[in-house]
Design an enzyme around this catalytic site. Structure first.
Site, PDB file in Angstrom:
ATOM      1  CB  VAL A 125      -0.942   0.008   1.224  1.00 47.71           C
ATOM      2  CG1 VAL A 125      -1.832   1.255   1.201  1.00 47.71           C
ATOM      3  CG2 VAL A 125      -1.798  -1.248   1.247  1.00 47.71           C
ATOM      4  CE  LYS A 174      -4.658  -5.242  -0.953  1.00 46.99           C
ATOM      5  NZ  LYS A 174      -5.810  -6.012  -0.461  1.00 46.99           N
ATOM      6  CG  ASP A 218      -6.582  -9.996   5.491  1.00 45.45           C
ATOM      7  OD1 ASP A 218      -5.915 -10.517   6.407  1.00 45.45           O
ATOM      8  OD2 ASP A 218      -6.068  -9.371   4.552  1.00 45.45           O
TER       9      ASP A 218
END
Length: 354
Positions: A26, A41, A135
């Site tokens: 990122v 990203k 995540d």
């Protein structure tokens, strides 16, 4: 109408630290056409191919973010690709990530609850759309320009099937849920386990999971698997002394290996977090004296631990911020000869003062 291939130009400015990302990087970049800064990203196609991930499927993240518009979910501006990477563009959040904040200092209990309610609100919305995140970790919670916690990074997310399951076999080592060890089928409960791990880190420090892995001697993948499914990792009863029992119980319920004993939805977690009223404004500072501090409008109370000649002196000081005076609170000053007793004494002192 025929499909159109368009070029998107941006100029990288600086990377944003993320040692927990498996396939992505990122960075802040300037979009040369819009003349504005964005979070970009970049996901490596080679790494995805190496792990058997269909590159076209990875654009699912962009679709999930675009469809999941919510005040606590990072907005996706656009998705693009070149020969080497897939790119997802998001607004710049100048306050950075929750991880960066936790790297600089510990959080108060009030902050833990506030930021948790924020990102859980976004997660509850995602779940209502029959999606799971998979995540959930400090680097994937951003703090926006108004101080709200924003959930981001849906690269591993999946839609649930009619039975409430999704197939996803990838996860970062530190946030593996017990279900992934035994199956690739994931569910809302998988997200909830990861919520428990994030709350645990918010309470005990960003690096606590790595520290405990070293302490427990976890070196191989098999070591981690065994310790997770037997509830030995993370260490369930290990908390800093100012963390309320109610908060500890919420985390332990999130981390329960038995699915029938784990929270089944995010709203129940939010309701339980909202009922915590103890020790809200205590904060831990890991100096050489290990200081615990409580702030209010007029006073600051500091509890420090000094080690002299194999004895541990717990010193409690109350400071009047208005009159700029200090005094020792003798009732709470203790001498401890066994280091193991320090946490117990601190818990008692903090409970009485609170």
């Amino acid at each position: 109408m025929a499909s159109v291939c368009a070029n998107i130009k941006f100029e990288p400015i600086r990377t944003i630290g993320n040692d927990e990302g498996k396939n992505s990087q990122v960075f802040v970049a300037r979009d040369l056409q819009l003349n504005t800064e964005l979070f970009i990203k970049g996901i490596s196609k080679k790494k995805l191919e190496k792990e058997g991930v269909d590159i076209e499927d990875y654009f699912l993240e962009a679709r999930l973010l675009y469809e999941g518009k919510h005040s606590h979910i990072a907005e996706i501006q656009y998705a693009s690709e070149d020969e080497e990477n897939i790119y997802l563009a998001m607004p710049v959040y100048k306050n950075g990530s929750l991880s960066a904040m936790m790297d600089n200092r510990f959080l108060t209990v009030r902050e833990i609850i506030k930021y948790s309610l924020d990102f859980l609100s976004g997660l509850a919305y995602i779940h209502s759309k029959r999606m799971i995140h998979l995540d959930i970790k400090p680097t994937n919670v951003l703090i926006d320009n108004t101080g709200k916690a924003i959930l981001t990074d849906f690269g591993l997310s999946r839609f649930l099937d009619e039975n409430g399951f999704a197939e996803q076999r990838f996860n970062y080592r530190w946030i593996v849920d017990p279900e992934l060890i035994q199956s690739t089928s994931r569910s809302i409960e998988s997200d909830i386990y990861q919520v428990g791990l994030l709350l645990y880190r918010m309470c005990n420090g960003n690096n606590i999971l790595k520290q405990q892995a070293v302490h427990l001697g976890l070196r191989t993948a098999e070591d981690f698997k065994n310790s997770i499914i037997t509830s030995k990792y993370p260490i369930r009863k290990s908390y800093l002394p100012h963390i309320p029992i109610k908060l500890q119980r919420i985390i332990e319920k999130c981390l329960n290996v038995d699915l029938s004993m784990r929270y089944s939805n995010v709203i129940d977690i939010m309701n339980d977090l909202s009922n915590i009223e103890e020790c809200l404004d205590w904060i831990y500072t890991p100096t050489n004296k290990e200081v615990y501090t409580k702030m209010d409008r007029n006073f600051r109370i500091s509890i420090s631990i000094e080690n002299k000649n194999n004895k541990y002196y717990i010193v409690c000081i109350k400071e009047n911020l208005v009159g700029n005076t200090k005094r020792k609170m003798n009732n709470y000053c203790k001498t401890v000869t066994d280091k193991k007793d320090i946490c117990k004494e601190l818990k008692n002192i903090i409970k009485e003062i609170n």
